[in-house]
Write a protein that holds these residues in place. Structure first.
Motif, short mmCIF file in Angstrom:
data_model
loop_
_atom_site.label_atom_id
_atom_site.label_comp_id
_atom_site.label_asym_id
_atom_site.label_seq_id
_atom_site.Cartn_x
_atom_site.Cartn_y
_atom_site.Cartn_z
N LEU A 190 19.96 45.11 1.00
CA LEU A 190 21.25 45.62 1.41
C LEU A 190 22.04 44.49 2.06
CD1 LEU A 190 23.46 47.65 2.24
CD2 LEU A 190 21.99 48.37 4.14
N GLN A 191 23.17 44.16 1.48
CA GLN A 191 24.10 43.20 2.07
C GLN A 191 25.37 43.95 2.42
OE1 GLN A 191 23.76 38.98 0.24
NE2 GLN A 191 23.51 40.34 -1.50
N SER A 225 13.16 53.69 -17.78
CA SER A 225 14.01 54.82 -17.40
C SER A 225 13.49 55.55 -16.15
CB SER A 225 14.14 55.81 -18.56
OG SER A 225 14.90 55.25 -19.60
N ASP A 226 12.21 55.84 -16.12
CA ASP A 226 11.66 56.54 -14.96
C ASP A 226 11.78 55.70 -13.70
OD1 ASP A 226 11.03 58.84 -16.35
OD2 ASP A 226 8.94 58.27 -16.70
N ASN A 227 11.58 54.40 -13.84
CA ASN A 227 11.71 53.52 -12.68
C ASN A 227 13.16 53.43 -12.22
OD1 ASN A 227 9.17 51.78 -11.74
ND2 ASN A 227 8.94 52.28 -13.91
N LEU A 228 14.10 53.46 -13.16
CA LEU A 228 15.51 53.44 -12.78
C LEU A 228 15.88 54.68 -11.97
CD1 LEU A 228 17.33 52.06 -15.94
CD2 LEU A 228 17.18 50.96 -13.71
N LYS A 229 15.33 55.82 -12.33
CA LYS A 229 15.60 57.04 -11.58
C LYS A 229 15.12 56.89 -10.14
CE LYS A 229 15.23 59.95 -15.71
NZ LYS A 229 14.41 60.96 -16.43
N ASN A 230 13.95 56.31 -9.97
CA ASN A 230 13.43 56.08 -8.61
C ASN A 230 14.30 55.08 -7.85
OD1 ASN A 230 11.26 57.78 -9.17
ND2 ASN A 230 9.93 56.10 -9.82
N MET A 231 14.75 54.04 -8.52
CA MET A 231 15.57 53.02 -7.88
C MET A 231 16.93 53.58 -7.49
SD MET A 231 14.40 50.01 -10.51
CE MET A 231 15.30 48.61 -9.86
N HIS A 232 17.51 54.40 -8.37
CA HIS A 232 18.79 55.05 -8.07
C HIS A 232 18.66 55.94 -6.84
CE1 HIS A 232 22.48 57.37 -8.77
NE2 HIS A 232 21.74 58.45 -8.62
N LYS A 233 17.59 56.70 -6.77
CA LYS A 233 17.37 57.58 -5.62
C LYS A 233 17.21 56.78 -4.34
CE LYS A 233 14.37 61.29 -3.93
NZ LYS A 233 13.19 62.15 -4.24
N LEU A 234 16.47 55.68 -4.42
CA LEU A 234 16.26 54.83 -3.24
C LEU A 234 17.59 54.24 -2.76
CD1 LEU A 234 14.38 53.39 -1.26
CD2 LEU A 234 13.98 51.64 -3.02
N ILE A 235 18.41 53.78 -3.70
CA ILE A 235 19.72 53.21 -3.35
C ILE A 235 20.60 54.25 -2.67
CG2 ILE A 235 21.89 52.35 -4.32
CD1 ILE A 235 20.19 50.81 -6.38
N PHE A 236 20.65 55.45 -3.23
CA PHE A 236 21.54 56.46 -2.66
C PHE A 236 21.02 57.00 -1.33
CE2 PHE A 236 24.11 56.28 -6.36
CZ PHE A 236 25.34 56.79 -5.95
N LYS A 238 19.66 55.03 0.87
CA LYS A 238 20.13 54.00 1.79
C LYS A 238 21.65 54.08 1.98
CE LYS A 238 16.27 52.14 2.93
NZ LYS A 238 15.74 52.38 4.30
N PHE A 239 22.35 54.48 0.92
CA PHE A 239 23.79 54.67 1.06
C PHE A 239 24.08 55.79 2.05
CE2 PHE A 239 27.66 56.96 -0.14
CZ PHE A 239 28.59 55.94 -0.07
N ASP A 240 23.36 56.91 1.92
CA ASP A 240 23.54 58.02 2.85
C ASP A 240 23.26 57.60 4.29
OD1 ASP A 240 24.41 60.16 1.22
OD2 ASP A 240 22.39 60.48 0.50
#
Length: 258
Positions: A190-191, A225-236, A238-240
């Motif tokens: 996170l920058q 694809s499955d890993n991208l779903k996990n990464m997207h969830k992790l990013i959001f 941290k956004f929250d």
């Protein structure tokens, strides 16, 4: 606070990337090698461009320094009709970039990525070396930037420093921070902060929230694809964490769950 996908947003760029072992058919200047990939994606990405990648070899000897320009692999670039989505493909990596406001929901992004994965599977790829997903928010809202403590999690802000600058009548040129997190096989960087590419304190600074997630433990294309779903969830997640309810209120009813 609702968690999930942002329809109204400050996303300036989204980048998906995979690095893989060299694809022999895409080495050098073999323009025919791209056809299998090209035929799969042309309906969605009809604008094409070929870029010759070059490198400089430097030879150092006693009392002698010589350099020579070498031709390298081709880079193929594909864009949609609106030039809001861009693909670049070389013998060693595949990148999809979303520009500005083209992003709406993750499932649409995943649809585009699934198309690219289907196309790249036309070649024999035995090992994925790197998987990356990056969301870059550039907050160009004057109200937020002028009252950042009301919109960004105070835990991320050096409020004492900001207050001291005001008391000393000092001008802020730039304040930018970097945090690295690890969760299982995922590393998230996170920058964030007021980014200024100049030394001019009067340059209009926008607050940046840049989430860059990677995984180097992927084995094959079918796992992406499955890993991208996990990464997207992790990013959001941290956004929250990064923003306050005031920030979410700015997004109104367009901040929705998956």
């Amino acid at each position: 606070m609702k968690k999930g996908v942002i329809l109204k947003h400050y996303l300036n760029e989204i980048i998906f990337r995979i690095d893989f072992e060299t694809i022999p058919e895409l080495i050098g200047e073999n323009e025919e090698g791209i056809n299998k990939f090209k035929n799969k994606i042309m309906a969605s990405f009809p604008r094409t461009e070929t870029i010759q990648q070059k490198s400089i070899d430097v030879t150092i000897k006693p009392d002698d320094l010589t350099s020579s320009m070498n031709k390298e692999n081709l880079c193929w670039v594909f864009r949609n009709e609106e030039n809001t989505k861009e693909i670049s493909l070389t013998a060693n990596n595949l990148i999809l970039t979303y520009h500005k406001s083209v992003y709406s929901k993750f499932r649409y992004l995943l649809d585009d990525i699934s198309l690219l994965l289907s196309a790249i599977k036309e070649y024999e790829i035995n090992h994925i070396e790197f998987l990356g997903l990056r969301y870059i928010n550039e907050i160009n809202d004057t109200e937020i930037n002028n009252n950042i403590q009301d919109y960004i999690n105070p835990s991320l802000l050096n409020t004492n420093l900001l207050n001291d600058l005001q008391k000393e009548n000092s001008d802020l040129i730039q304040i930018f921070s970097k945090l690295d997190f690890q969760q299982n096989n995922y590393i998230l960087t996170l920058q964030y902060g007021f980014f200024n590419p100049t030394t001019d304190p009067n340059f209009e600074k926008h607050f940046i929230l840049d989430y860059d997630c990677m995984n180097k433990q992927i084995i094959n294309v079918d796992e992406v694809s499955d890993n991208l779903k996990n990464m997207h969830k992790l990013i959001f997640n941290k956004f929250d964490y990064s923003v306050t309810d005031n920030f979410i209120s700015k997004l109104g009813e367009t901040y929705e769950s998956n």
